[in-house]
Motif scaffolding. Sequence first.
Motif, PDB file in Angstrom:
ATOM      1  N   HIS A 130     -29.008 -28.907  67.265  1.00  0.00           N
ATOM      2  CA  HIS A 130     -29.478 -28.999  65.879  1.00  0.00           C
ATOM      3  C   HIS A 130     -30.943 -28.575  65.790  1.00  0.00           C
ATOM      4  O   HIS A 130     -31.817 -29.244  66.345  1.00  0.00           O
ATOM      5  N   PRO A 131     -31.257 -27.469  65.095  1.00  0.00           N
ATOM      6  CA  PRO A 131     -32.633 -26.961  65.090  1.00  0.00           C
ATOM      7  C   PRO A 131     -33.629 -27.863  64.376  1.00  0.00           C
ATOM      8  O   PRO A 131     -34.830 -27.792  64.648  1.00  0.00           O
ATOM      9  N   LEU A 132     -33.155 -28.705  63.454  1.00  0.00           N
ATOM     10  CA  LEU A 132     -34.057 -29.556  62.685  1.00  0.00           C
ATOM     11  C   LEU A 132     -34.127 -30.978  63.224  1.00  0.00           C
ATOM     12  O   LEU A 132     -34.768 -31.840  62.623  1.00  0.00           O
ATOM     13  N   ARG A 133     -33.462 -31.216  64.353  1.00  0.00           N
ATOM     14  CA  ARG A 133     -33.464 -32.554  64.943  1.00  0.00           C
ATOM     15  C   ARG A 133     -33.877 -32.491  66.416  1.00  0.00           C
ATOM     16  O   ARG A 133     -33.032 -32.593  67.298  1.00  0.00           O
ATOM     17  N   PRO A 134     -35.156 -32.316  66.683  1.00  0.00           N
ATOM     18  CA  PRO A 134     -35.609 -32.339  68.085  1.00  0.00           C
ATOM     19  C   PRO A 134     -35.348 -33.712  68.695  1.00  0.00           C
ATOM     20  O   PRO A 134     -35.374 -34.727  68.013  1.00  0.00           O
ATOM     21  N   ASN A 135     -35.090 -33.722  69.987  1.00  0.00           N
ATOM     22  CA  ASN A 135     -34.854 -34.977  70.690  1.00  0.00           C
ATOM     23  C   ASN A 135     -36.168 -35.652  71.043  1.00  0.00           C
ATOM     24  O   ASN A 135     -37.208 -34.991  71.210  1.00  0.00           O
ATOM     25  N   ALA A 136     -36.122 -36.981  71.164  1.00  0.00           N
ATOM     26  CA  ALA A 136     -37.311 -37.772  71.475  1.00  0.00           C
ATOM     27  C   ALA A 136     -37.152 -38.434  72.835  1.00  0.00           C
ATOM     28  O   ALA A 136     -36.045 -38.563  73.362  1.00  0.00           O
ATOM     29  N   MET A 137     -38.261 -38.843  73.425  1.00  0.00           N
ATOM     30  CA  MET A 137     -38.259 -39.521  74.719  1.00  0.00           C
ATOM     31  C   MET A 137     -37.911 -40.996  74.516  1.00  0.00           C
ATOM     32  O   MET A 137     -38.769 -41.867  74.477  1.00  0.00           O
ATOM     33  N   THR A 138     -36.635 -41.273  74.368  1.00  0.00           N
ATOM     34  CA  THR A 138     -36.150 -42.644  74.206  1.00  0.00           C
ATOM     35  C   THR A 138     -35.091 -42.915  75.272  1.00  0.00           C
ATOM     36  O   THR A 138     -34.326 -42.028  75.642  1.00  0.00           O
ATOM     37  N   GLY A 139     -35.030 -44.155  75.734  1.00  0.00           N
ATOM     38  CA  GLY A 139     -34.053 -44.507  76.742  1.00  0.00           C
ATOM     39  C   GLY A 139     -34.474 -44.032  78.112  1.00  0.00           C
ATOM     40  O   GLY A 139     -35.667 -44.031  78.461  1.00  0.00           O
ATOM     41  N   ASP A 140     -33.493 -43.621  78.910  1.00  0.00           N
ATOM     42  CA  ASP A 140     -33.750 -43.157  80.264  1.00  0.00           C
ATOM     43  C   ASP A 140     -34.628 -41.907  80.239  1.00  0.00           C
ATOM     44  O   ASP A 140     -34.321 -40.933  79.551  1.00  0.00           O
ATOM     45  N   THR A 141     -35.724 -41.930  80.993  1.00  0.00           N
ATOM     46  CA  THR A 141     -36.710 -40.846  80.945  1.00  0.00           C
ATOM     47  C   THR A 141     -36.119 -39.511  81.378  1.00  0.00           C
ATOM     48  O   THR A 141     -36.323 -38.485  80.711  1.00  0.00           O
ATOM     49  N   GLU A 142     -35.383 -39.501  82.497  1.00  0.00           N
ATOM     50  CA  GLU A 142     -34.827 -38.242  83.003  1.00  0.00           C
ATOM     51  C   GLU A 142     -33.822 -37.644  82.028  1.00  0.00           C
ATOM     52  O   GLU A 142     -33.851 -36.443  81.750  1.00  0.00           O
ATOM     53  N   ILE A 143     -32.927 -38.500  81.495  1.00  0.00           N
ATOM     54  CA  ILE A 143     -31.925 -38.004  80.544  1.00  0.00           C
ATOM     55  C   ILE A 143     -32.596 -37.503  79.273  1.00  0.00           C
ATOM     56  O   ILE A 143     -32.224 -36.454  78.725  1.00  0.00           O
ATOM     57  N   ALA A 144     -33.604 -38.247  78.784  1.00  0.00           N
ATOM     58  CA  ALA A 144     -34.307 -37.833  77.563  1.00  0.00           C
ATOM     59  C   ALA A 144     -34.982 -36.476  77.750  1.00  0.00           C
ATOM     60  O   ALA A 144     -34.939 -35.612  76.867  1.00  0.00           O
ATOM     61  N   PHE A 145     -35.612 -36.274  78.919  1.00  0.00           N
ATOM     62  CA  PHE A 145     -36.273 -34.982  79.152  1.00  0.00           C
ATOM     63  C   PHE A 145     -35.249 -33.856  79.250  1.00  0.00           C
ATOM     64  O   PHE A 145     -35.485 -32.747  78.744  1.00  0.00           O
ATOM     65  N   LEU A 146     -34.111 -34.112  79.903  1.00  0.00           N
ATOM     66  CA  LEU A 146     -33.078 -33.087  79.993  1.00  0.00           C
ATOM     67  C   LEU A 146     -32.556 -32.705  78.615  1.00  0.00           C
ATOM     68  O   LEU A 146     -32.249 -31.531  78.355  1.00  0.00           O
ATOM     69  N   LYS A 147     -32.439 -33.680  77.707  1.00  0.00           N
ATOM     70  CA  LYS A 147     -32.021 -33.379  76.338  1.00  0.00           C
ATOM     71  C   LYS A 147     -33.031 -32.466  75.652  1.00  0.00           C
ATOM     72  O   LYS A 147     -32.664 -31.490  74.985  1.00  0.00           O
TER      73      LYS A 147
END
Length: 355
Positions: A130-147
């Motif tokens: 989704h171009p208008l919904r960037p992911n945030a660093m929430t929850g597990d750090t490694e998984i959040a960064f991979l998202k």
Amino acid sequence: MQVHDSWSVSIGRWMGVPIRLHFCLLLFFILISAIGWISSGTAVATILAFLVAITFHELAHIFAAVNLGGSINKLVLAPWGGQSEFLLPNSARAQGVVYSAGIFANGMMFLLVASALVQLGHASPWELIHPLRPNAMTGDTEIAFLKIFCWANFQIAFVNCLPAYPFDGSHLLRMFIWGNNKHIGRHRLETSVMAVSHMVAVSLLVLALFAFSRNYSEGPLQPVWAILASAGLILIFASRQEFFRKTSAGDRVSHPQVSKAGDDDMIDFEAVYDEDSDIFEFEQDPNDTISQWLRQKQEERQLVEYEIEKDDEVRADGILEKLHQSGKESLTEEERTVLQRVSDRYRRRRRQLPS
């Protein structure tokens, strides 16, 4: 692409190649850091993810260029990938491979990471694109960064598929047109590319109008209509500037026989002149400013064409000697094209002679 250093800042050299950051990339990172909803950790992760994805994009271009007989003169990193400066072979197919390499690299990286995240139940496909919904660093750090990294790779691959300058899609479009008509006029070629770029820009403006009328506000990036409208206007001005740069007489004079290319300067400029490039005479008022400008442009164009014809004839002598010694099979595609141009030119001259 021929890169103007005034629009970038040097960050050193890698293996002797100058590396620069485009000001748009710096501005992009500043905007990421300034967005109110984003945390400092998310900002740092997003910037790092984009830097890795952009670098990967440009390295893919370089890998393809070097393996096809080209070389890299300068590496410039931009938000959409880059504006690096290459020396490329004079082949539409080879250059098409080089310009598509970045899209392929980001696309493959997205597919690999996205497949793992979706299969393990850490994300949904729509969440990762989704171009208008960037992911945030929430929850597990490694998984959040991979998202975030997966999302960044998809956005870079997606925008570079658009056939609008300065994205790779516009260069692929130019290669497609040139590859199917080696003798197309330069002005006609660039007009076609600019027209398609304008169609993409107008589509974004229509989407902006639709978002405004429906008060569309999904995602943290607001207002959506302003983002789409700004992107459309930027593409219009960028494509027009590129059109005038590539069709200006000064640019042709400085590159009469160029194989230097980056993400947009790839065409052997000798191969893009045909009969629709002929100079038309106008009845001109010597005191008219417009007439003076037209006359100056005509003189500049005639000078460029004269230099190209003279160079063609010099090259044709060497090619004919090679043909005599080694046979027709030894000639490259470019050499065949030069001989064909010179032959066509002589035939036109003979038809113009009085009988």
